[in-house]
Each structure stands twice: as structure tokens, then as C-alpha cells.
Design a protein around this motif. Structure first.
Motif, short mmCIF file in Angstrom:
data_model
loop_
_atom_site.label_atom_id
_atom_site.label_comp_id
_atom_site.label_asym_id
_atom_site.label_seq_id
_atom_site.Cartn_x
_atom_site.Cartn_y
_atom_site.Cartn_z
N UNK A 393 -12.94 12.14 7.86
CA UNK A 393 -13.81 10.97 7.90
C UNK A 393 -14.19 10.50 6.51
N UNK A 394 -14.52 11.44 5.62
CA UNK A 394 -14.88 11.08 4.24
C UNK A 394 -13.70 10.48 3.50
N UNK A 395 -12.50 11.00 3.74
CA UNK A 395 -11.31 10.47 3.07
C UNK A 395 -11.03 9.03 3.49
N UNK A 396 -11.15 8.74 4.77
CA UNK A 396 -10.89 7.38 5.24
C UNK A 396 -11.87 6.39 4.61
N UNK A 397 -13.15 6.78 4.55
CA UNK A 397 -14.16 5.90 3.95
C UNK A 397 -13.91 5.72 2.46
N UNK A 398 -13.53 6.80 1.79
CA UNK A 398 -13.27 6.73 0.35
C UNK A 398 -12.08 5.82 0.05
N UNK A 399 -11.03 5.92 0.86
CA UNK A 399 -9.86 5.06 0.65
C UNK A 399 -10.22 3.60 0.87
N UNK A 409 -10.07 -6.56 -7.81
CA UNK A 409 -9.50 -6.66 -9.15
C UNK A 409 -8.15 -7.36 -9.15
N UNK A 410 -7.69 -7.80 -7.99
CA UNK A 410 -6.41 -8.50 -7.90
C UNK A 410 -5.21 -7.57 -7.82
N UNK A 411 -5.41 -6.30 -7.63
CA UNK A 411 -4.31 -5.33 -7.58
C UNK A 411 -3.97 -5.08 -6.10
N UNK A 412 -3.33 -6.07 -5.51
CA UNK A 412 -3.13 -6.08 -4.06
C UNK A 412 -2.27 -4.93 -3.57
N UNK A 413 -1.14 -4.66 -4.25
CA UNK A 413 -0.26 -3.59 -3.79
C UNK A 413 -0.94 -2.23 -3.84
N UNK A 414 -1.68 -1.98 -4.93
CA UNK A 414 -2.40 -0.72 -5.05
C UNK A 414 -3.47 -0.61 -3.97
N UNK A 415 -4.14 -1.74 -3.66
CA UNK A 415 -5.15 -1.74 -2.61
C UNK A 415 -4.53 -1.41 -1.26
N UNK A 416 -3.36 -2.01 -0.98
CA UNK A 416 -2.68 -1.72 0.29
C UNK A 416 -2.31 -0.25 0.40
N UNK A 417 -1.87 0.33 -0.70
CA UNK A 417 -1.55 1.76 -0.69
C UNK A 417 -2.78 2.60 -0.35
N UNK A 418 -3.92 2.23 -0.93
CA UNK A 418 -5.15 2.95 -0.66
C UNK A 418 -5.55 2.81 0.81
#
Length: 459
Positions: A393-399, A409-418
Motif C-alpha cells: 500500500x505504501x509503495x503504490x501511494x509513493x509511486x 515537471x513535464x517528464x511524462x514518460x518517467x511519470x508513466x513509468x512511476x
């Protein structure tokens, strides 16, 4: 029981000390020839025979069978109870010293049950001090000493070892230990109520941390249904404290607070300071979730002070994460950051869960200050720590937090990975990675009619 030759010499010595002949000792149940054979060490006497001879010789069965005066074992058990009381009063250091001395006495007297009890006490002391490796070793040795005993006798050792692994961030392994023991109780037909309450109450915490809320709720319901069969009030109080976590996950704040208040009253009477501190801690958490931050700070500081006085380092660190979050929400970020810095340092030496929570909070505060780079660094470090622990549960919230930060910050691909990583860590309701939940064991006592009404009576 000693070897036959040693028992025979003991019988011969006691008989001659009393001036009895073999015939006088043997009458009326045995023959002089049997006494002669026994004294020469050529036969292993039965328990019935030894009890008869002990009565005739004016001694105890234990002394005749082992050579140990019965009063020594009794005094050792009383001293073990005194050490347990020291630990309950918060005097873990003094209790550990007493347990070590008593362990040496029990080993010298070859009293296996008392050796196991001393090991269990030393394990509990090590948990209080945050010495998790030492705690695991002591609980494992207690389990080894009790290997021939039925599982209910070993439940406390299993529970202690699971708690140590839980505090070390090994959530899945802690669940595995507890679930395996619950399953074994069920398949063996040894549905001992106290052992089951002990194990079910212990497994609620790791279930909640792993996001398995439905499974935690089921364990809580079973624990509450068993409560009327349990005579140990401290065990019932511990169960109420753990059940409160399930109420929290379901948003039932009033029920959680009521359950904790009952546990707190019992622990206050029993002077079990660590568990009482946990009740203050969880009441503070309930109040924080309900928005009463002033009351939450008061309860959490009380818990922190009580645990610090007991040198319970890991428990103190967990409370400090909750307290830091309350301070952040009150706008006192400087105080919160000071607490979290200490938690991070401890976490790198002993465990991951609370250190990961500290980095998450530090990331939130960095975001609130507009320091995106620092926030990302804290989130990434928290992610690395929590991935080791299995705190789903903590991991999902953190991601989600990291993904939102990267997206802004405009880093869409990195955000999708997270975000994808977070979705991968979300557990289906009521499941863990461990397979089916343990089946509810069949109790040896009469079943409680109606789980809901039973829960009501337990509360």
C-alpha cells in the motif's frame, strides 16, 4: 529422566540413608528383586514406579528422576515470572540481565522448559531494544527447545520471530510465519484459543502494511470471536489494539478509538508499558486521520516518551514518523524534519519501513517548499527502501506521488513509468503474494454463536 544407572544409585543412596531394606522399600506394590534390579541400573523404572518410590523415600518424583530438588525448579519459575514483570514495567535492561542469569541456571539444571522461557524473555527484551538479529536468534532457539511440544506451546516463539522480521521490513516473511502456524493449528486440530488470538492479532499489522485490508479484517473478526475463550487479559488487550488497525483501514474511526480505549484501560491495569504506549500511538493516529491534530500530537508525544524511556528504538522511530506528519500538517516543518533525520539514520542500520516513511514525508515537505529535485531524491530513496519490505500500500501511494511530481515537471514518460510501477504494487483486496488465506481452525472449545454478536461481546 536420568539414565537408569544414575537413578538406581540415587534410590540406593536415599534408601540406605533412611535405613530401609529393599523389602521395606518395595512393599506393598513391588518386590525386593525389582528394587535390586533397579538399583543396579539394569531396568528403566516407569513414572508410576518412581512416583511410588519417591513417596516412600520422602522426596519428589522430579528429584528422584533427575537429581534436581523440586524447590530449585519452582524458585527458577518464580524468578522467571519476576523478570517478566520487570519487562512489563518497562525495565527491559534489568529484565534482560535477570533472564541471562536465569538461562544459565536453567541450563545448569537441564530444565528445558525454563530455558525456553528465558530465551523468550530475552527475545522480547531484544525487540524492545531494537536488536532484531538478537531477537530472531533467541526466538529460534526457544522454538528449537520446544520442538517436541505441541504448536500452542510454540506460538509465542513464532509470534516473536515474526514481529522481529516485520520490524526489519520483511513483511511477506512475517506473514508466511504467522499464516503457516495458523494453518498448522487448523490441520492438526489444535485450535487453541489463546494461541490463535496471539497469531491472528500479530498478522493484522503486516496485512495492513501490505495493503491486504480484507484479509486483515477477516483476521480481526476471527480474533474477536475467539476473545471470549481467552483468559489472559493482556492477550485480549493486544488483540483489541491490533483490531483497531482494521477499523482504521475501513474508516471506522470511532470504533477504532473505542477499541483502543478498552485496550489502554487493560494495559494500564497490567502496567504493560510498551503495549500501553502502542495504544497512545494508535489513538494519536486515529485522531490525526479525524483531523484533530492537537490531540493527535499529545497522544503521539506520550507514546514517544514512554517508548524512549524503555529504549525501544524501532517502535520509537515508527511513532516519530507519525508525529512528524502531524507536525508537518500543523505547519511546524522544522521540528518534523529534525525527527525524520533521526529516523532515517536508524532505518539505514536496522530496517526499511519507517525509514521509507521518513523519506516520503521529507519528499512531501520538499515539494511544499518548491524544491522538486530534493523531493524526487527523497521519493526515489523511499521507493528503494519500501521495495525491500513489501509494503504494497505504501509503495503504490509513493509511486503516485513520484508520478505526479514528474508529470508536473513535464517528464511524462518517467511519470508513466512511476504510475505503472505503482499499479504493479497494488494488491487485489484481501490478497497477498502468499496464496490463499489460512483456513479458520476448528476450536477445541464450543463455538461462539454469531460472529457479529461475538465481536460485540469482545468489545
Amino acid at each position: 529422566m536420568d539414565e537408569p544407572a544414575r537413578i538406581g544409585r540415587r534410590v540406593h543412596h536415599m534408601r540406605t540413608e533412611l535405613g530401609l531394606t529393599q523389602k521395606q522399600l518395595a512393599q506393598p506394590a513391588y518386590t525386593p528383586a525389582y528394587i535390586s534390579t533397579l538399583e543396579s541400573g539394569r531396568v528403566r523404572p516407569s513414572e508410576t514406579a518412581l512416583r511410588f518410590l519417591a513417596d516412600r523415600l520422602g522426596t519428589s518424583y522430579e528429584e528422584l528422576a533427575t537429581g534436581r530438588p523440586a524447590h530449585l525448579a519452582t524458585e527458577l519459575r518464580l524468578a522467571l515470572a519476576d523478570a517478566q514483570q520487570d519487562l512489563a514495567r518497562g525495565e527491559a535492561g534489568g529484565a534482560a540481565d535477570r533472564y541471562r542469569a536465569l538461562l544459565a541456571d536453567a541450563e545448569r539444571l537441564e530444565l528445558v522448559a525454563e530455558q525456553a522461557e528465558a530465551r523468550l524473555g530475552l527475545g522480547d527484551c531484544a525487540l524492545e531494544a531494537g536488536e532484531l538479529g538478537e531477537a530472531i536468534g533467541q526466538f529460534e532457539e526457544a522454538e528449537r527447545l520446544l520442538a517436541a511440544e505441541p504448536l500452542p506451546r510454540r506460538a509465542r516463539a513464532v509470534r516473536g520471530r515474526a514481529v522481529a522480521h516485520l520490524l526489519a521490513g520483511e513483511l511477506r516473511y512475517a506473514c508466511h510465519l504467522l499464516e503457516s502456524a495458523i494453518d498448522e493449528l487448523g490441520t492438526s486440530g489444535l485450535g487453541d484459543p489463546e494461541a490463535l488470538v496471539l497469531l491472528y492479532a500479530a498478522v493484522i499489522g503486516p496485512y495492513i502494511d501490505m495493503g491486504a485490508h480484507a484479509r486483515a479484517a477477516h483476521a480481526a473478526e476471527l480474533a474477536l470471536a475467539l476473545a471470549p475463550h481467552v483468559e489472559d487479559p493482556a492477550l485480549v488487550a493486544g488483540m483489541h489494539r491490533q483490531v483497531a488497525r482494521t477499523f482504521l483501514a475501513e474508516g471506522r474511526l470511532a470504533d477504532a478509538d473505542a477499541s483502543l480505549a478498552k485496550a489502554q484501560a487493560i494495559y494500564g491495569q497490567l502496567r504493560l508499558r510498551t503495549d500501553l504506549a502502542h495504544c497512545h500511538w494508535m489513538r494519536g493516529y486515529v485522531q490525526a486521520q479525524d483531523g484533530d491534530l492537537v490531540a493527535a500530537e499529545r497522544e503521539l508525544r506520550t507514546a514517544r516518551d514512554m517508548l524512549s524511556a524503555r529504549r525501544a528504538a524501532l517502535y520509537t522511530a515508527q511513532v516519530e514518523v507519525e508525529l512528524a506528519d502531524v507536525l508537518r500538517r500543523l505547519g511546524r516543518c522544522g521540528e518534523a524534519a529534525g525527527l525524520l533525520a533521526e529516523v532515517v539514520e536508524l532505518g539505514e542500520r536496522h530496517g526499511a519501513v519507517h525509514a521509507g516513511g521518513a523519506h516520503r514525508l521529507l519528499g512531501l515537505m520538499a515539494e511544499e517548499r518548491g524544491e522538486a529535485e530534493a523531493a524526487e531524491e527523497h521519493y526515489v530513496r523511499a521507493l528503494a527502501l519500501l521495495e525491500r519490505s513489501g509494503a504494497t500500500g505504501d509503495l503504490a501511494d509513493l509511486c503516485r506521488l513520484l508520478g505526479d511530481l514528474l508529470r508536473r515537471a513535464g517528464r511524462t514518460e518517467a511519470a508513466l513509468d512511476a504510475y505503472r510501477t505503482g499499479l504493479g504494487h497494488r494488491a487485489a483486496p484481501g490478497t497477498t503474494t502468499l496464496g490463499p488465506a489460512p483456513a479458520a481452525p476448528v476450536l477445541r472449545t464450543a463455538p461462539v454463536s454469531g460472529s457479529r454478536s461475538a465481536a460485540g461481546r469482545a468489545e
